[in-house]
Design a protein around this motif. Structure first.
Motif, PDB file in Angstrom:
ATOM      1  N   TYR A 294       0.787  -1.066  -0.072  1.00 43.82           N
ATOM      2  CA  TYR A 294      -0.185  -0.023   0.015  1.00 43.82           C
ATOM      3  C   TYR A 294       0.780   1.292  -0.043  1.00 43.82           C
ATOM      4  O   TYR A 294       0.515   2.305   0.796  1.00 43.82           O
ATOM      5  CB  TYR A 294      -0.905  -0.153   0.999  1.00 43.82           C
ATOM      6  CG  TYR A 294      -2.022  -1.313   0.975  1.00 43.82           C
ATOM      7  CD1 TYR A 294      -3.148  -0.774   0.474  1.00 43.82           C
ATOM      8  CD2 TYR A 294      -1.725  -2.428   1.797  1.00 43.82           C
ATOM      9  CE1 TYR A 294      -3.860  -1.981   0.391  1.00 43.82           C
ATOM     10  CE2 TYR A 294      -2.924  -3.420   1.604  1.00 43.82           C
ATOM     11  CZ  TYR A 294      -3.815  -3.076   0.938  1.00 43.82           C
ATOM     12  OH  TYR A 294      -4.764  -4.379   0.936  1.00 43.82           O
TER      13      TYR A 294
ATOM     14  N   ASP B 258      -5.263 -10.910   7.386  1.00 39.46           N
ATOM     15  CA  ASP B 258      -6.358 -10.367   6.996  1.00 39.46           C
ATOM     16  C   ASP B 258      -6.204  -9.794   5.576  1.00 39.46           C
ATOM     17  O   ASP B 258      -5.775  -8.958   5.407  1.00 39.46           O
ATOM     18  CB  ASP B 258      -7.069  -9.463   8.095  1.00 39.46           C
ATOM     19  CG  ASP B 258      -8.591  -8.960   7.645  1.00 39.46           C
ATOM     20  OD1 ASP B 258      -8.770  -9.031   6.598  1.00 39.46           O
ATOM     21  OD2 ASP B 258      -8.780  -7.929   8.450  1.00 39.46           O
TER      22      ASP B 258
ATOM     23  N   HIS C  45      -8.419  -8.569   3.945  1.00 38.69           N
ATOM     24  CA  HIS C  45      -9.142  -7.228   3.625  1.00 38.69           C
ATOM     25  C   HIS C  45      -9.047  -6.054   4.457  1.00 38.69           C
ATOM     26  O   HIS C  45      -9.551  -5.284   4.687  1.00 38.69           O
ATOM     27  CB  HIS C  45     -10.881  -7.533   4.103  1.00 38.69           C
ATOM     28  CG  HIS C  45     -11.161  -8.852   3.154  1.00 38.69           C
ATOM     29  ND1 HIS C  45     -11.497  -8.939   2.048  1.00 38.69           N
ATOM     30  CD2 HIS C  45     -11.577  -9.963   3.752  1.00 38.69           C
ATOM     31  CE1 HIS C  45     -11.985  -9.730   1.689  1.00 38.69           C
ATOM     32  NE2 HIS C  45     -12.108 -10.673   2.407  1.00 38.69           N
ATOM     33  N   PHE C  46      -7.787  -6.194   5.258  1.00 40.17           N
ATOM     34  CA  PHE C  46      -7.168  -5.169   5.966  1.00 40.17           C
ATOM     35  C   PHE C  46      -6.857  -3.783   5.114  1.00 40.17           C
ATOM     36  O   PHE C  46      -6.113  -4.205   4.061  1.00 40.17           O
ATOM     37  CB  PHE C  46      -5.891  -5.484   6.841  1.00 40.17           C
ATOM     38  CG  PHE C  46      -5.293  -4.689   7.662  1.00 40.17           C
ATOM     39  CD1 PHE C  46      -4.961  -3.563   7.480  1.00 40.17           C
ATOM     40  CD2 PHE C  46      -5.139  -5.161   9.141  1.00 40.17           C
ATOM     41  CE1 PHE C  46      -4.680  -2.575   8.424  1.00 40.17           C
ATOM     42  CE2 PHE C  46      -4.612  -4.319  10.067  1.00 40.17           C
ATOM     43  CZ  PHE C  46      -4.140  -3.281   9.545  1.00 40.17           C
TER      44      PHE C  46
ATOM     45  N   PRO D 194      -5.124  -0.599   5.063  1.00 42.17           N
ATOM     46  CA  PRO D 194      -4.335   0.282   5.909  1.00 42.17           C
ATOM     47  C   PRO D 194      -4.730   1.751   5.708  1.00 42.17           C
ATOM     48  O   PRO D 194      -5.403   2.203   4.892  1.00 42.17           O
ATOM     49  CB  PRO D 194      -2.837   0.145   5.143  1.00 42.17           C
ATOM     50  CG  PRO D 194      -2.909  -1.196   4.470  1.00 42.17           C
ATOM     51  CD  PRO D 194      -4.450  -1.295   3.915  1.00 42.17           C
TER      52      PRO D 194
ATOM     53  N   SER E 167      -0.730  -1.612   9.277  1.00 43.10           N
ATOM     54  CA  SER E 167      -0.640  -3.145   8.813  1.00 43.10           C
ATOM     55  C   SER E 167      -0.514  -4.120   9.860  1.00 43.10           C
ATOM     56  O   SER E 167      -0.468  -5.267   9.650  1.00 43.10           O
ATOM     57  CB  SER E 167       0.896  -3.132   7.879  1.00 43.10           C
ATOM     58  OG  SER E 167       1.924  -2.986   9.050  1.00 43.10           O
TER      59      SER E 167
ATOM     60  N   GLU F 117      -5.118  -0.581  15.623  1.00 42.63           N
ATOM     61  CA  GLU F 117      -4.467  -0.787  14.206  1.00 42.63           C
ATOM     62  C   GLU F 117      -3.359   0.163  14.080  1.00 42.63           C
ATOM     63  O   GLU F 117      -3.584   1.407  14.472  1.00 42.63           O
ATOM     64  CB  GLU F 117      -5.274  -0.354  13.065  1.00 42.63           C
ATOM     65  CG  GLU F 117      -6.676  -1.608  12.926  1.00 42.63           C
ATOM     66  CD  GLU F 117      -7.655  -1.150  11.588  1.00 42.63           C
ATOM     67  OE1 GLU F 117      -7.366  -0.113  11.095  1.00 42.63           O
ATOM     68  OE2 GLU F 117      -8.386  -2.079  11.622  1.00 42.63           O
TER      69      GLU F 117
ATOM     70  N   CYS G 145      -1.724  -7.169   7.413  1.00 39.98           N
ATOM     71  CA  CYS G 145      -2.369  -7.173   6.150  1.00 39.98           C
ATOM     72  C   CYS G 145      -1.316  -7.663   5.157  1.00 39.98           C
ATOM     73  O   CYS G 145      -0.078  -8.161   5.534  1.00 39.98           O
ATOM     74  CB  CYS G 145      -2.310  -5.680   5.834  1.00 39.98           C
ATOM     75  SG  CYS G 145      -0.922  -4.639   5.293  1.00 39.98           S
ATOM     76  N   GLU G 146      -1.847  -8.209   3.905  1.00 37.60           N
ATOM     77  CA  GLU G 146      -1.042  -8.877   3.021  1.00 37.60           C
ATOM     78  C   GLU G 146      -0.019  -7.752   2.421  1.00 37.60           C
ATOM     79  O   GLU G 146       0.600  -7.552   1.883  1.00 37.60           O
ATOM     80  CB  GLU G 146      -1.806  -9.522   1.869  1.00 37.60           C
ATOM     81  CG  GLU G 146      -2.501 -10.586   2.557  1.00 37.60           C
ATOM     82  CD  GLU G 146      -3.195 -11.525   1.598  1.00 37.60           C
ATOM     83  OE1 GLU G 146      -2.908 -12.442   0.850  1.00 37.60           O
ATOM     84  OE2 GLU G 146      -4.317 -11.002   1.064  1.00 37.60           O
TER      85      GLU G 146
END
Length: 126
Positions: free
Chosen positions: A19, A44, A46-47, A49, A64, A84, A125-126
């Motif tokens: 991101y 996740d 669908h996270f 950022p 993240s 977060e 997050c990925e």
């Protein structure tokens, strides 16, 4: 997710863009978080950022890591329930010069947890 030491040594650890931010590859990020202790890390997909609210305004970063706390009911401070944060704020890095170690969101959740027999839940997050 448990990573073997052998896999980490042979894995490409070149930082990646996530991101728009430069971060270690996913399995390295997970290993860094797991190294803090009793945590269960999941991914996740669908996270989404956004700007990290724990960061110094001069060093903004994106979130993240999502940390779920389980604070004791008698905690009168401001316990961590769900935050977060960016990877540095999750890990407690970098420490401010001359101020000692920085706790970070994961360690804060570990310190405050009501049930020490259970791991802290962390999502990345990925």
């Amino acid at each position: 997710m448990t990573l073997s030491l052998r896999r980490r040594k042979t894995r490409d650890i070149t930082p990646v863009h996530v991101y728009g931010a430069i971060m270690p590859v996913l399995d390295v990020r997970i290993a860094q978080i797991e190294a803090l202790g009793s945590v269960h890390v999941t991914i996740d997909p669908h996270f989404m950022p956004e700007e990290c609210g724990w960061c110094d305004s001069e060093r903004p970063a994106i979130t993240s890591v999502r940390v779920y706390g389980n604070p004791a009911s008698d905690d009168v401070t401001h316990p961590l329930e769900m935050e977060e944060v960016c990877l540095d704020c999750a890990l407690g890095e970098p420490a401010a010069p001359g101020r000692g170690e920085r706790i970070g969101a994961v360690r804060q959740a570990l310190i405050e947890r009501a049930d020490t027999d259970h791991d802290i839940r962390v999502e990345v997050c990925e």
